[in-house]
Every structure is written in structure tokens, then in C-alpha cells.
Design a protein around this motif. Structure first.
Motif, PDB file in Angstrom:
ATOM      1  N   PRO A 120      44.901  22.487  69.407  1.00 21.14           N
ATOM      2  CA  PRO A 120      44.251  21.270  69.912  1.00 21.14           C
ATOM      3  C   PRO A 120      44.833  19.992  69.297  1.00 21.14           C
ATOM      4  O   PRO A 120      45.316  19.996  68.156  1.00 21.14           O
ATOM      5  N   SER A 121      44.764  18.927  70.045  1.00 20.99           N
ATOM      6  CA  SER A 121      45.240  17.629  69.554  1.00 20.99           C
ATOM      7  C   SER A 121      44.121  16.837  68.890  1.00 20.99           C
ATOM      8  O   SER A 121      44.375  15.792  68.282  1.00 20.99           O
ATOM      9  N   SER A 122      42.886  17.336  68.986  1.00 18.61           N
ATOM     10  CA  SER A 122      41.736  16.634  68.421  1.00 18.61           C
ATOM     11  C   SER A 122      40.903  17.586  67.574  1.00 18.61           C
ATOM     12  O   SER A 122      40.740  18.766  67.903  1.00 18.61           O
ATOM     13  N   GLU A 161      33.852  14.843  62.945  1.00 19.40           N
ATOM     14  CA  GLU A 161      33.320  15.521  64.128  1.00 19.40           C
ATOM     15  C   GLU A 161      32.350  16.628  63.723  1.00 19.40           C
ATOM     16  O   GLU A 161      32.354  17.080  62.582  1.00 19.40           O
ATOM     17  N   GLY A 211      31.890  27.537  70.754  1.00 15.99           N
ATOM     18  CA  GLY A 211      31.493  26.479  71.666  1.00 15.99           C
ATOM     19  C   GLY A 211      30.190  25.786  71.340  1.00 15.99           C
ATOM     20  O   GLY A 211      29.855  24.768  71.949  1.00 15.99           O
ATOM     21  N   LYS A 240      32.209  23.198  65.698  1.00 17.01           N
ATOM     22  CA  LYS A 240      31.711  24.120  66.720  1.00 17.01           C
ATOM     23  C   LYS A 240      32.165  25.548  66.412  1.00 17.01           C
ATOM     24  O   LYS A 240      33.230  25.768  65.830  1.00 17.01           O
ATOM     25  N   TYR A 250      38.373  30.023  64.618  1.00 16.90           N
ATOM     26  CA  TYR A 250      39.805  30.021  64.299  1.00 16.90           C
ATOM     27  C   TYR A 250      40.026  30.271  62.813  1.00 16.90           C
ATOM     28  O   TYR A 250      40.902  31.059  62.412  1.00 16.90           O
ATOM     29  N   ALA A 298      37.817  17.540  67.393  1.00 17.28           N
ATOM     30  CA  ALA A 298      36.626  17.883  68.178  1.00 17.28           C
ATOM     31  C   ALA A 298      36.812  19.172  68.967  1.00 17.28           C
ATOM     32  O   ALA A 298      35.837  19.823  69.347  1.00 17.28           O
ATOM     33  N   ASP A 299      38.065  19.562  69.189  1.00 18.87           N
ATOM     34  CA  ASP A 299      38.350  20.755  69.985  1.00 18.87           C
ATOM     35  C   ASP A 299      38.686  21.971  69.135  1.00 18.87           C
ATOM     36  O   ASP A 299      39.054  23.026  69.667  1.00 18.87           O
ATOM     37  N   VAL A 300      38.587  21.829  67.813  1.00 20.59           N
ATOM     38  CA  VAL A 300      38.851  22.955  66.917  1.00 20.59           C
ATOM     39  C   VAL A 300      37.573  23.770  66.755  1.00 20.59           C
ATOM     40  O   VAL A 300      36.501  23.225  66.499  1.00 20.59           O
ATOM     41  N   ASP A 301      37.685  25.098  66.905  1.00 22.55           N
ATOM     42  CA  ASP A 301      36.529  25.987  66.783  1.00 22.55           C
ATOM     43  C   ASP A 301      36.587  26.704  65.441  1.00 22.55           C
ATOM     44  O   ASP A 301      37.650  27.153  65.005  1.00 22.55           O
ATOM     45  N   PHE A 350      45.333  21.799  63.940  1.00 14.75           N
ATOM     46  CA  PHE A 350      45.379  20.884  65.087  1.00 14.75           C
ATOM     47  C   PHE A 350      46.596  19.986  64.953  1.00 14.75           C
ATOM     48  O   PHE A 350      47.228  19.908  63.898  1.00 14.75           O
TER      49      PHE A 350
END
Length: 336
Positions: free
Chosen positions: A129-131, A195, A201, A198, A139, A133-136, A123
Motif C-alpha cells: 500500500p501507498s498509505s 491512522e 478490515g 485495521k 500483515y 491507512a491501507d496497511v492491515d 508501505f
């Protein structure tokens, strides 16, 4: 190497207290001068200062025979370092912490020691992602699959080396896949911080949040170790029988590293023989390859504050030497 590990930032001049080489294709260059008699630091620039001799010293992270390849495979972003020779070689996935970006120097060093090393950004880099929280988590599983199936990597499984947040991710990978044979967690919590994680999702592992009301302020910066809850379930990194090296410093300002003992106590007795926990006295959070100075405090973008990393020069330097030997040894023993 006391010339280097004992260094301090120049007050009011050094903008970045952390001494790292961002571009591993070029060396760190040090200019060394011999002065006539002892001269106080404040008087170094005076015309009366007599320089008897001067010279330059280069310190490289990447051997000249190591190839550096930028990785843009599907969603994966990072850099692959390939040793000289036909191979195949043992593979190592290398990750850093929650400041984000792409950090290559440790992967370059590992490749110079004969490992195919993948410095993985996840990230705050390129189109990632910049956050957090948006890293899955998919990946990271994709990164393991990609590296373990690379034609330059032999097929007996790979190692994962992670510092701080990267160490937490290494533990999650140990829980999630049997393709990882060696885990090295450097100063990462045995739980997942900031965080939730996920996967596809959906929440895969619950995270623990920092309670900013419990941050302790000092002249150096903020201590976060009393602001982290320690009652969450530890990550069962032992699940797939990876060999685990867990390295912590007891002067870490970010978290209470005695909580690493909870990780050991949570592990089934029959699997504890696969785990080595090393706690270094007088050592801070940033346990990095040896002979570079300790960085006691730095700005943390997720918290928006300067946080205390901890560490005392001589003890931290000794820990970094020992830690590097241990990292190379466990990788050479179990994936080479």
C-alpha cells in the motif's frame, strides 16, 4: 569515531541530510585528506590548497559471510539476512518508520552479529500500500509467523526491533502475540499515530492524529510534539510478557518523550520488571546504530513538511553507542 558522528551536510550541496547506506552489499566510502595547515571550508577547492596525503576508508554494514535474500512470500515484502553457519539462529524482525520503503542497514548489522534478521517493508514499497491507512495488522502477524517458523530460526520466539512507527508496531505485536519475546521500541509513541490500525478490515486499535494547526515552525522546520494528543490509551505491549527495551531522546522534535513515563505508569506493577525505559539527554528522534551523524531535520512525506528530528551531535552520538549495546544485550540475553 568523531570524524563521523560530528559530520554536517555540505550547505547547498548535500541533497539528503540523512547519511545512510541504501545498498548494504556495498560499503560507505569516505575519502580522507590531510591538508597543509588549517584551511577554511570555503577555500578547500582553491588551487592553493595543498594535500599532503589522502586515502579511503570503507564502512560496511553487512559482513561478507552474511547472505542477503529478497523476500516475496505471499504478501510479505522485505529482505532476510542470514548469518554464516548451520544455525538455527535467533530471529529478529526489523522495522522502520512512517517514511515507508525498505531500510536494510540495521538488519544487516544484526545478521553480522549472529541474528537471522528480517527487514520488513510495510508501505510505500513495491506492490505494498501507498498509505498507512491501507496497511492491515494481519500483515505484521504474518511476518512474525513466517520468521518464527523459518528453518534457520530456532523456535523459542523472536525479537522485534522498531524505530518510530516501527516501534509503535512492535508494541502492538507485543500485545497481540506470544511469539514475540523481546520488543525494542526506538523513539516510537506508546500509542499509535496518524491512522487507525485495521485487522481483517476492521478497526483493531484507534490511532491519534496530528493536529497540523498546532505545528510549531522554526528555521529548521516544524516541531510536531505539541500537535500530538497525549490522552489516548497506551498500547499494553507487556500483555504477553515480552522483555521490553524502550529508548527515547529528550530532544525529540516529533513527540514529548516524557509521555513514555505514562506507558510505565500504565503497566501493572508486577510486569514493570520486564520493561527498561531509557531517556537520553540531548538526543533526537533518529537513534540509529552508532558512529553516524545526527540528522536534525528532514522532509516527512506524510505531513508534507520538513520536520525537526532533534539531537545535539555529542550527546546524540553517545546515546547511539549506548543504545546499540543495550539492543544487542537484550536480544542476546532473551532470544539467543
Amino acid at each position: 569515531m568523531g570524524l563521523f558522528w560530528s559530520m554536517n551536510p555540505v550547505p547547498g550541496v548535500s541533497l539528503k541530510p540523512l547519511l545512510r547506506q541504501a545498498d548494504v552489499t556495498t560499503p560507505l566510502v569516505f575519502r580522507l585528506s590531510v591538508m597543509n595547515d588549517h584551511i577554511p571550508f570555503a577555500d578547500l577547492q582553491l588551487p592553493s590548497s595543498v594535500v599532503l596525503a589522502t586515502g579511503e576508508l570503507q564502512r560496511w554494514y553487512k559482513h561478507e559471510t552474511v547472505r542477503r535474500v529478497e523476500v516475496r512470500e505471499g504478501s510479505l515484502r522485505g529482505t532476510l539476512f542470514l548469518p554464516a553457519g548451520k544455525g538455527p539462529f535467533p530471529g529478529v524482525l526489523d522495522m522502520f518508520g512512517s517514511t515507508g520503503g525498505l531500510v536494510e542497514f540495521r538488519a544487516a548489522l544484526l545478521a553480522s552479529r549472529g541474528f537471522v534478521s528480517f527487514a520488513l517493508a510495510y508501505f510505500r514499497y513495491d506492490d505494498l500500500p501507498s498509505s498507512l491507512a491501507d496497511v492491515d495488522f494481519d500483515y505484521f502477524l504474518d511476518a512474525v509467523d513466517w520468521l518464527s517458523s523459518h528453518p534457520s530460526v530456532h523456535g523459542e520466539g523472536i525479537g522485534v526491533v522498531g524505530g518510530s512507527k516501527g516501534g509503535e508496531l512492535a508494541f502492538l505485536l507485543g500485545m497481540a502475540t506470544d511469539k514475540v519475546k523481546v520488543l525494542v521500541n526506538i523513539s516510537g509513541l506508546p500509542v499509535y499515530s496518524f491512522e487507525d490500525v485495521k485487522k481483517s478490515g476492521e478497526i483493531y486499535w484507534k490511532g491519534v492524529s496530528v493536529d497540523i494547526t498546532k505545528l510549531k515552525h522554526t528555521d529548521e522546520g516544524f516541531y510536531t510534539r505539541d500537535a500530538v494528543p497525549y490522552d489516548s490509551e497506551v498500547i499494553p505491549a507487556w500483555k504477553n510478557n515480552a522483555q521490553i527495551l524502550y529508548l527515547v531522546g529528550d530532544d525529540d522534535g516529533l513527540w514529548k518523550t516524557d509521555h513514555a513515563n505514562t506507558f510505565m505508569e500504565s503497566c501493572p506493577k508486577e510486569k514493570r520488571k520486564t520493561i527498561e525505559l531509557v531517556s537520553y539527554p540531548g538526543t533526537g528522534h533518529l537513534i540509529e546504530p552508532p558512529y553516524m551523524p545526527v540528522n536534525r531535520a528532514q522532509y516527512h512525506p506524510l505531513l508534507g513538511k520538513t520536520v525537526v528530528m532533534g539531537g545535539h551531535h555529542q550527546a546524540h552520538a553517545a546515546a547511539q553507542e549506548d543504545a546499540w549495546r543495550r539492543i544487542l544485550n537484550i536480544l542476546q540475553k532473551h532470544i539467543s
